[in-house]
Design a protein around this motif. Structure first.
Motif, short mmCIF file in Angstrom:
data_model
loop_
_atom_site.label_atom_id
_atom_site.label_comp_id
_atom_site.label_asym_id
_atom_site.label_seq_id
_atom_site.Cartn_x
_atom_site.Cartn_y
_atom_site.Cartn_z
N THR A 1 0.86 -1.19 0.00
CA THR A 1 0.00 0.00 0.00
C THR A 1 0.90 1.24 0.00
OG1 THR A 1 -1.52 -1.25 1.38
CG2 THR A 1 -1.94 1.12 1.18
N MET A 2 0.71 2.09 -0.99
CA MET A 2 1.59 3.26 -1.10
C MET A 2 0.78 4.53 -1.28
SD MET A 2 4.81 2.07 -3.41
CE MET A 2 3.87 1.42 -4.79
N ILE A 3 1.22 5.58 -0.59
CA ILE A 3 0.65 6.91 -0.80
C ILE A 3 1.83 7.80 -1.18
CG2 ILE A 3 -0.58 8.85 0.25
CD1 ILE A 3 -1.99 6.85 2.07
N ILE A 4 1.80 8.32 -2.39
CA ILE A 4 2.98 8.98 -2.95
C ILE A 4 2.64 10.39 -3.40
CG2 ILE A 4 4.80 8.75 -4.67
CD1 ILE A 4 3.94 5.85 -5.10
N VAL A 5 3.39 11.35 -2.88
CA VAL A 5 3.31 12.70 -3.42
C VAL A 5 4.33 12.77 -4.56
CG1 VAL A 5 3.78 15.15 -3.00
CG2 VAL A 5 2.64 13.76 -1.24
N THR A 6 3.87 13.07 -5.75
CA THR A 6 4.79 13.14 -6.88
C THR A 6 4.21 14.02 -7.96
OG1 THR A 6 6.00 11.86 -8.55
CG2 THR A 6 3.84 11.03 -7.96
N HIS A 7 5.09 14.56 -8.79
CA HIS A 7 4.61 15.31 -9.95
C HIS A 7 4.75 14.47 -11.22
CE1 HIS A 7 4.02 18.82 -7.56
NE2 HIS A 7 5.27 18.81 -7.14
N GLU A 8 5.08 13.19 -11.06
CA GLU A 8 5.26 12.32 -12.23
C GLU A 8 3.91 11.85 -12.73
OE1 GLU A 8 8.05 11.63 -13.77
OE2 GLU A 8 9.38 12.66 -12.35
N LEU A 9 3.36 12.60 -13.67
CA LEU A 9 2.01 12.29 -14.15
C LEU A 9 1.96 10.97 -14.91
CD1 LEU A 9 0.53 15.67 -15.33
CD2 LEU A 9 0.47 14.60 -13.09
N ALA A 10 3.04 10.64 -15.62
CA ALA A 10 3.03 9.39 -16.37
C ALA A 10 2.94 8.22 -15.40
CB ALA A 10 4.30 9.27 -17.22
N PHE A 11 3.68 8.33 -14.31
CA PHE A 11 3.62 7.29 -13.27
C PHE A 11 2.21 7.22 -12.68
CE2 PHE A 11 3.72 6.17 -8.78
CZ PHE A 11 4.25 4.89 -8.86
N ALA A 12 1.64 8.38 -12.38
CA ALA A 12 0.30 8.41 -11.80
C ALA A 12 -0.69 7.74 -12.75
CB ALA A 12 -0.13 9.85 -11.52
N ALA A 13 -0.56 8.06 -14.03
CA ALA A 13 -1.51 7.51 -15.01
C ALA A 13 -1.40 5.99 -15.10
CB ALA A 13 -1.26 8.14 -16.38
N GLN A 14 -0.16 5.48 -15.00
CA GLN A 14 0.02 4.04 -15.20
C GLN A 14 -0.15 3.23 -13.93
OE1 GLN A 14 4.01 4.01 -16.56
NE2 GLN A 14 3.51 5.08 -18.46
N ALA A 15 0.30 3.78 -12.81
CA ALA A 15 0.43 2.94 -11.61
C ALA A 15 -0.58 3.26 -10.51
CB ALA A 15 1.85 3.05 -11.05
N ALA A 16 -1.21 4.43 -10.56
CA ALA A 16 -2.08 4.80 -9.44
C ALA A 16 -3.45 4.16 -9.57
CB ALA A 16 -2.23 6.31 -9.37
N ASP A 17 -4.00 3.75 -8.45
CA ASP A 17 -5.39 3.33 -8.41
C ASP A 17 -6.29 4.54 -8.22
OD1 ASP A 17 -5.13 0.36 -8.40
OD2 ASP A 17 -3.83 0.86 -6.72
#
Ligand SMILES: Nc1ncnc2c1ncn2[C@@H]1O[C@H](COP(=O)(O)OP(=O)(O)OP(=O)(O)O)[C@@H](O)[C@H]1O
Ligand SMILES: [Mg+2]
Length: 251
Positions: free
Chosen positions: A191-207
């Motif tokens: 379970t991960m909660i990540i503050v990031t500005h990496e939108l590509a990562f958010a689009a691919q990996a975030a639920d």
């Protein structure tokens, strides 16, 4: 799972978190976006109890604590359920990579030395750093230091790992390797909660993606909704300013 309700935090008369709700299923990945000063770091620090919230209810796993009347013992127990990955790695400079990862296992979790050693090596292997186990932080690149920082948090097997801009201090060519590690953790069900500005990562990996503004969560939902079809003007504005705006078609 993590469920925080109505988390409030002020510094003096500055209200920094104005009643934040966040909930994350076990094994899910949550990305928090938001402009500078919106309260992202403060929220993570409150979830980890590096800062004590002024109010709200925090549930991690099986434990639920009302911040208004929490005892020190409850706060400590809750805190042990989370791991933190810092933007600037936060490694001890006088310790090797292995010693950094092992420290929490022997000190906080009181594992026997041999067991702690084995688990620390396993976690270093997971982030591709086993061959540098005996290196000191000064001998490692930023990306390598951050991978050790992630191994250190993961080694404690917390219910949730909180990460505050884990790639933002890295040279661009090192970012990809660290994001790859995060994708691996996501696939392993951490379970991960990540503050990031990496939108590509958010689009691919975030639920789910949460967008904070002015100390509150103003949009939340699955990445395709929040990133590609945001409702609020503030979120649209934020996305327009991001360098990778290829994603958000139609805004
Ligand atoms: N210890 C503190 N004392 C006083 N004010 C603080 C403290 N920590 C944070 N703040 C204030 O709280 C607000 C939110 O800060 P926070 O660090 O959470 O923002 P952030 O969203 O993480 O921003 P950034 O993207 O720049 O990291 C800011 O106005 C900041 O100045
Ligand atoms: Mg911050």
């Amino acid at each position: 799972m993590v469920a925080a309700t109505n988390i409030r935090k002020s510094f003096g008369d500055r209200e920094v978190l104005r009643g934040v709700d966040i909930s994350a299923e076990k094994g899910s990945t949550t990305v928090i976006l938001g402009p500078s000063g919106s309260g992202k770091t403060t929220l993570l620090r409150c979830l980890n109890l590096l800062e004590r919230p002024d109010g709200g209810i925090l549930r991690i796993g099986e434990q639920t604590v009302d911040m208004a009347k929490a005892t020190r013992r409850e706060l400590l127990a809750l805190r042990r359920k989370t791991g933190f990955v810092f933007q600037q790695y936060g490694l001890f400079h006088n310790m090797t990579a292995l010693q950094n990862v092992r420290l929490g296992l022997t000190d906080a979790q009181r594992l026997p030395r041999a067991e702690a050693d084995a688990r620390a090596r396993e976690c270093l292997a997971q982030v591709g750093m086993l061959d540098r186990a005996d290196a000191y932080p000064s001998e490692l690149s930023g990306g390598q230091k951050q991978r050790v920082g992630i191994a250190r948090a993961a080694a404690l097997r917390p219910e949730v790992i909180l990460m505050d801009e884990p790639t933002s201090a890295l040279d661009p060519e090192l970012v990809g390797g660290v994001l790859e590690i995060l994708r691996g953790l996501a696939q392993d069900g951490v379970t991960m909660i990540i503050v990031t500005h990496e939108l590509a990562f958010a689009a691919q990996a975030a639920d789910q993606v949460l967008f904070m503004d002015g100390g509150a969560v103003v949009e939340q939902g699955p990445p395709e909704q929040v990133l590609q079809n945001p409702r609020g003007e503030r979120m649209k504005q934020f996305l327009r300013r991001m360098p990778e705006m290829g994603f958000a078609a139609g805004i």
